[in-house]
Design a protein around this motif. Structure first.
Motif, PDB file in Angstrom:
ATOM      1  N   VAL A   1     -55.146  70.342  60.113  1.00 57.52           N
ATOM      2  CA  VAL A   1     -56.266  70.651  61.164  1.00 57.52           C
ATOM      3  C   VAL A   1     -57.375  70.754  60.635  1.00 57.52           C
ATOM      4  N   ARG A   2     -57.838  71.061  59.429  1.00 55.09           N
ATOM      5  CA  ARG A   2     -59.165  71.109  58.805  1.00 55.09           C
ATOM      6  C   ARG A   2     -59.626  69.473  58.512  1.00 55.09           C
ATOM      7  N   GLU A   3     -58.875  68.601  58.186  1.00 53.45           N
ATOM      8  CA  GLU A   3     -58.867  67.347  58.294  1.00 53.45           C
ATOM      9  C   GLU A   3     -59.573  66.741  59.605  1.00 53.45           C
ATOM     10  N   ALA A   4     -59.021  67.261  60.686  1.00 50.52           N
ATOM     11  CA  ALA A   4     -59.230  66.749  61.960  1.00 50.52           C
ATOM     12  C   ALA A   4     -60.666  67.417  62.266  1.00 50.52           C
ATOM     13  N   GLY A   5     -61.184  68.471  61.684  1.00 50.12           N
ATOM     14  CA  GLY A   5     -62.369  68.931  61.914  1.00 50.12           C
ATOM     15  C   GLY A   5     -62.293  70.312  62.580  1.00 50.12           C
ATOM     16  N   GLY A   6     -61.010  70.843  62.734  1.00 45.68           N
ATOM     17  CA  GLY A   6     -60.627  72.140  63.394  1.00 45.68           C
ATOM     18  C   GLY A   6     -60.678  73.278  62.402  1.00 45.68           C
ATOM     19  N   SER A   7     -60.206  74.499  62.864  1.00 46.28           N
ATOM     20  CA  SER A   7     -59.876  75.707  61.950  1.00 46.28           C
ATOM     21  C   SER A   7     -58.621  76.281  62.554  1.00 46.28           C
ATOM     22  N   VAL A   8     -57.926  77.105  61.369  1.00 49.27           N
ATOM     23  CA  VAL A   8     -56.744  77.590  61.412  1.00 49.27           C
ATOM     24  C   VAL A   8     -57.094  79.321  61.219  1.00 49.27           C
ATOM     25  N   ASN A   9     -56.714  80.052  62.075  1.00 47.22           N
ATOM     26  CA  ASN A   9     -56.772  81.503  61.541  1.00 47.22           C
ATOM     27  C   ASN A   9     -55.441  82.235  61.789  1.00 47.22           C
ATOM     28  N   ILE A  10     -55.002  82.816  60.569  1.00 48.03           N
ATOM     29  CA  ILE A  10     -53.502  83.416  60.498  1.00 48.03           C
ATOM     30  C   ILE A  10     -53.807  84.837  60.381  1.00 48.03           C
ATOM     31  N   ASN A  11     -53.444  85.745  61.345  1.00 50.70           N
ATOM     32  CA  ASN A  11     -53.520  86.990  61.416  1.00 50.70           C
ATOM     33  C   ASN A  11     -51.880  87.931  61.460  1.00 50.70           C
ATOM     34  N   SER A  12     -51.636  88.363  60.150  1.00 50.05           N
ATOM     35  CA  SER A  12     -50.496  89.134  60.178  1.00 50.05           C
ATOM     36  C   SER A  12     -50.412  90.082  59.020  1.00 50.05           C
ATOM     37  N   SER A  13     -49.482  91.106  59.377  1.00 52.77           N
ATOM     38  CA  SER A  13     -49.373  92.244  58.380  1.00 52.77           C
ATOM     39  C   SER A  13     -48.083  92.642  58.577  1.00 52.77           C
ATOM     40  N   PRO A  14     -47.498  93.171  57.234  1.00 55.42           N
ATOM     41  CA  PRO A  14     -46.125  93.496  57.669  1.00 55.42           C
ATOM     42  C   PRO A  14     -45.852  94.880  58.691  1.00 55.42           C
ATOM     43  N   GLY A  15     -45.046  94.594  59.819  1.00 58.59           N
ATOM     44  CA  GLY A  15     -44.812  95.581  60.813  1.00 58.59           C
ATOM     45  C   GLY A  15     -45.876  95.501  61.949  1.00 58.59           C
ATOM     46  N   HIS A  16     -46.823  94.504  61.799  1.00 56.56           N
ATOM     47  CA  HIS A  16     -47.671  94.454  63.059  1.00 56.56           C
ATOM     48  C   HIS A  16     -47.716  93.104  63.823  1.00 56.56           C
ATOM     49  N   GLY A  17     -46.786  92.165  63.508  1.00 55.21           N
ATOM     50  CA  GLY A  17     -46.772  90.834  64.122  1.00 55.21           C
ATOM     51  C   GLY A  17     -47.568  89.907  63.544  1.00 55.21           C
ATOM     52  N   THR A  18     -47.525  88.643  64.219  1.00 55.85           N
ATOM     53  CA  THR A  18     -48.623  87.658  63.646  1.00 55.85           C
ATOM     54  C   THR A  18     -49.017  86.811  64.757  1.00 55.85           C
ATOM     55  N   SER A  19     -50.307  86.246  64.459  1.00 51.37           N
ATOM     56  CA  SER A  19     -50.947  85.567  65.419  1.00 51.37           C
ATOM     57  C   SER A  19     -51.529  84.458  64.557  1.00 51.37           C
ATOM     58  N   VAL A  20     -51.441  82.997  65.122  1.00 46.25           N
ATOM     59  CA  VAL A  20     -51.811  81.847  64.502  1.00 46.25           C
ATOM     60  C   VAL A  20     -52.569  81.196  65.545  1.00 46.25           C
ATOM     61  N   THR A  21     -53.941  80.873  65.271  1.00 49.66           N
ATOM     62  CA  THR A  21     -54.849  80.451  66.121  1.00 49.66           C
ATOM     63  C   THR A  21     -55.458  78.945  65.346  1.00 49.66           C
ATOM     64  N   VAL A  22     -55.264  78.051  66.243  1.00 50.67           N
ATOM     65  CA  VAL A  22     -55.825  76.620  65.779  1.00 50.67           C
ATOM     66  C   VAL A  22     -56.781  76.105  66.851  1.00 50.67           C
ATOM     67  N   THR A  23     -58.038  75.691  66.408  1.00 52.09           N
ATOM     68  CA  THR A  23     -58.870  75.403  67.223  1.00 52.09           C
ATOM     69  C   THR A  23     -59.216  73.871  66.787  1.00 52.09           C
ATOM     70  N   LEU A  24     -59.510  73.068  67.839  1.00 55.57           N
ATOM     71  CA  LEU A  24     -59.882  71.707  67.578  1.00 55.57           C
ATOM     72  C   LEU A  24     -60.851  71.032  68.308  1.00 55.57           C
ATOM     73  N   PRO A  25     -61.844  70.470  67.760  1.00 49.22           N
ATOM     74  CA  PRO A  25     -62.943  69.878  68.596  1.00 49.22           C
ATOM     75  C   PRO A  25     -62.349  68.857  69.765  1.00 49.22           C
ATOM     76  N   LEU A  26     -63.084  68.742  70.729  1.00 46.05           N
ATOM     77  CA  LEU A  26     -62.581  67.713  71.692  1.00 46.05           C
ATOM     78  C   LEU A  26     -63.835  66.670  71.594  1.00 46.05           C
ATOM     79  N   ASP A  27     -64.705  66.841  71.088  1.00 46.40           N
ATOM     80  CA  ASP A  27     -65.781  65.556  71.135  1.00 46.40           C
ATOM     81  C   ASP A  27     -66.107  64.887  69.709  1.00 46.40           C
TER      82      ASP A  27
END
Length: 158
Positions: free
Chosen positions: A132-158
């Motif tokens: 994702v970084r090589e494509a110019g985007g970003s990744v955000n991973i939020n997680s902690s034990p007992g509180h679930g997980t969120s993976v967010t990937v953002t990519l540019p379209l231009d």
């Protein structure tokens, strides 16, 4: 589960990794439709899947769609193998000059700092982040034990 394969009409899971058995058809199914096929094993194990796709009308180039699909496959495979989630949300949203994919669950969570820099865990997440970084985007991973997980990937379209 080991190397035993579990079959679900369109998706096979081998060692917990979700793999679509049909060619990706972004034109016919759209990105959301292709990702939705990957959620079937999660639904089969009792996880409720909620979709939020306020990106209607946005044209996503094939290379961008492919990278978002692969990122979703990694996040969904991890949820399938580890999360024990009762609910999972997949969101595709247009953002400032880009597209954002978020896969979030209410499962067991994990120490995201340790998993992405440890020696024995997190290889899939690390490889996804590099691509994702090589494509110019970003990744955000939020997680902690007992509180679930969120993976967010953002990519540019231009």
């Amino acid at each position: 589960m080991g190397n035993k394969a579990a079959y679900d009409e369109d998706v096979i899971t081998v060692g917990g990794v979700l793999t679509d058995q049909h060619p990706l058809d972004f034109y016919t199914l759209g990105l959301a439709g292709c990702i939705d096929r990957l959620t079937r094993p999660l639904r089969r194990q009792g996880t409720a899947v909620r979709w939020d796709t306020p990106h209607w009308g946005i044209e996503i180039p094939a290379d961008c769609a492919s990278l978002l699909y692969q990122s979703a496959r990694e996040a969904l495979s991890n949820a399938y193998k580890y999360s024990e989630a009762s609910c999972l949300t997949v969101q595709l949203a247009a953002v400032d000059h880009g597209i954002r994919l978020t896969v979030a669950d209410d499962g067991t969570g994990f120490d995201s700092k340790r998993a992405t820099c440890g020696r024995h865990h997190g290889y899939g997440l690390r490889l996804m982040s590099v691509a994702v970084r090589e494509a110019g985007g970003s990744v955000n991973i939020n997680s902690s034990p007992g509180h679930g997980t969120s993976v967010t990937v953002t990519l540019p379209l231009d």
